[in-house]
Enzyme design. Structure first.
Site, PDB file in Angstrom:
ATOM      1  N   GLY A  17       0.816  -1.406   0.059  1.00 21.26           N
ATOM      2  CA  GLY A  17       0.042   0.043   0.025  1.00 21.26           C
ATOM      3  C   GLY A  17       0.925   1.174   0.036  1.00 21.26           C
ATOM      4  N   ARG A  72       0.569  -4.809  -4.991  1.00 23.96           N
ATOM      5  CA  ARG A  72       0.820  -5.709  -3.883  1.00 23.96           C
ATOM      6  C   ARG A  72       1.256  -7.102  -4.679  1.00 23.96           C
ATOM      7  NH1 ARG A  72      -0.863  -3.896   1.077  1.00 23.96           N
ATOM      8  NH2 ARG A  72      -2.691  -2.427   1.026  1.00 23.96           N
ATOM      9  N   ASP A  98       5.676  -5.569   5.676  1.00 22.99           N
ATOM     10  CA  ASP A  98       6.129  -7.098   5.662  1.00 22.99           C
ATOM     11  C   ASP A  98       5.925  -7.836   4.407  1.00 22.99           C
ATOM     12  OD1 ASP A  98       3.414  -6.655   6.103  1.00 22.99           O
ATOM     13  OD2 ASP A  98       3.294  -7.587   7.995  1.00 22.99           O
ATOM     14  N   THR A 136       4.940   1.741   6.356  1.00 24.53           N
ATOM     15  CA  THR A 136       3.443   1.116   6.614  1.00 24.53           C
ATOM     16  C   THR A 136       2.820   2.279   7.570  1.00 24.53           C
ATOM     17  OG1 THR A 136       1.949  -0.149   7.267  1.00 24.53           O
ATOM     18  CG2 THR A 136       4.165  -0.365   8.432  1.00 24.53           C
ATOM     19  N   ASP A 138       0.377   1.596   9.174  1.00 22.74           N
ATOM     20  CA  ASP A 138       0.001   0.626  10.361  1.00 22.74           C
ATOM     21  C   ASP A 138       0.796   0.764  11.459  1.00 22.74           C
ATOM     22  OD1 ASP A 138      -2.197   0.159   8.491  1.00 22.74           O
ATOM     23  OD2 ASP A 138      -1.452  -1.626   7.961  1.00 22.74           O
ATOM     24  N   ASP A 160       3.164  -1.343  12.342  1.00 20.71           N
ATOM     25  CA  ASP A 160       3.047  -2.315  12.748  1.00 20.71           C
ATOM     26  C   ASP A 160       4.454  -3.386  12.568  1.00 20.71           C
ATOM     27  OD1 ASP A 160       2.531  -2.954  10.349  1.00 20.71           O
ATOM     28  OD2 ASP A 160       0.634  -4.313  10.546  1.00 20.71           O
ATOM     29  N   ARG A 213      -4.799  -2.619   9.991  1.00 23.81           N
ATOM     30  CA  ARG A 213      -5.029  -3.919   9.772  1.00 23.81           C
ATOM     31  C   ARG A 213      -5.174  -4.642  11.303  1.00 23.81           C
ATOM     32  NH1 ARG A 213      -4.433  -5.677   4.443  1.00 23.81           N
ATOM     33  NH2 ARG A 213      -2.114  -5.330   4.086  1.00 23.81           N
TER      34      ARG A 213
END
Ligand code: F6P
Length: 344
Positions: free
Chosen positions: A10, A72, A103, A125, A127, A129, A171
């Protein structure tokens, strides 16, 4: 040296800042040449490239998205994909690759490292994470956008005596939700790390009403689990890395809250607005530091590494360590959020 660069997964505010920093430092300090692969690993499979020069990377620092575009593409799932990538690198006479991604992207990097490719990774990201780094660029921008949205939701919720549920990305990690919720003063913050307790959320909302507040804001992470268990998803398709399209927990929760409390409730899904547009100054700085550190690693011959932030310092770790597990919200933040709630 000849260095390839790609952005995968993304998109994320700050990608252009990484590209610009690596290319400028590489050309100006080392006389490097750069090849940009278009649309992430797909560009490597198809040998679809653009030149990355001082000219093509000028004026991009403040731009969202990525001049290299992205996709992706899971090379590991394509027969002969990894070998096709190796062939492309050879054809372009590359000495190294800088792979900017999360990741999923780095799992492909890792497979190519095992085949002998000289890769340096940069963590990306919204996120936040990725294990091994204290921060990913893009996260600060996403939180700033989401917090501004929550601020705006306050006035409309108050005017109509409503509950508004705001769904944010992230996510399987609740970093965006918990940071936005705390910074935006939400009445309830719901994250994937803790199952949703609908009774408790409704008690918090009712308590507010009984104490004079006529509206409530709930921030929920897209990956928070429905009271009935499982994630809310849009359709049942998964992408090439096996991820479902998380979406809809906000509306499901709004319906449940309205039914249980009787208060009029709306939901807003911030979606991709959190990923679009110009990066914050913090993200531009972090991304620039990552880009410069990545080209330094290339010249140090230190491959198979991921540049990371530890405290305030940029350092690096084995790339394989970063993809081993998702970094979820820590107890300290969960406790902070809980400590701001009234006793109900
Ligand atoms: O990983 C970043 C992210 O924005 C997640 O927060 C979200 O679940 C996902 O990507 C959305 O992906 P897409 O843009 O493919 O819909």
């Amino acid at each position: 040296m000849r260095v390839g660069v790609l952005t995968g997964g993304g998109d994320c505010p700050g990608l252009n800042a990484v590209i610009r920093a690596a290319v400028r430092k590489g050309i100006q300090q080392h006389g490097d040449e750069f090849v940009g692969f278009l649309e992430g690993w797909r560009g490597v499979l198809d040998n679809n490239t653009m030149p990355l020069t001082l000219e093509t990377t000028s004026g991009i620092l403040h731009l969202g998205g990525t001049i290299l575009r992205t996709s992706r593409t899971n090379v590991r799932k394509i027969e002969g994909g990894l070998d096709a990538c190796m062939k492309t690198f050879k054809a372009n006479k590359l000495d190294a690759l800088i792979a900017i991604g999360g990741d999923d992207t780095q799992s492909v990097s890792n497979a190519l490292i095992e085949k002998g490719l000289q890769v340096v990774g940069v963590p990306k990201t919204i996120d936040n994470d990725l294990s091994g780094t204290d921060a990913c660029f893009g996260f600060d921008t996403a939180v700033s956008i989401a917090t501004e949205a929550v601020d705006r939701l306050h006035s409309t919720a108050e005017s109509h005596n409503r509950v508004i549920v705001c769904e944010v990305m992230g996510r399987d990690a609740g970093w965006i939700a918990i940071t936005t919720g705390i910074a935006g003063g939400a009445d309830a913050i719901l994250v994937p790390e803790k199952p949703i307790d609908l009774d408790h959320v409704c008690k918090l909302i009712t308590h507010r009403r009984e104490h004079g507040k006529k509206f409530s804001i709930v921030v929920v992470a897209e990956g928070a689990k429905l009271p009935s268990g499982g994630n809310a998803t849009y359709g049942d398709k998964v992408d090439s890395f096996g991820h479902a399209r998380l979406s809809g927990i906000g509306q499901a929760l709004a319906d449940a809250i309205e039914e249980k409390t009787g208060y009029e409730t709306r939901s807003v899904n911030l979606g991709h607005t959190q990923r679009g547009g110009t990066p914050t100054a913090y993200d531009r700085m972090l991304a620039t530091r990552y880009g410069a550190a990545a080209i330094d690693l290339v010249h140090a011959g230190n491959f198979g590494r991921l540049v990371v932030l530890r405290g305030t310092q940029i350092t690096n770790i084995p790339l394989a360590d970063a993809i081993a597990k998702t970094r979820t919200v820590d107890e300290g933040l969960l406790e902070l959020a809980a400590s701001l709630e009234p006793k109900v």
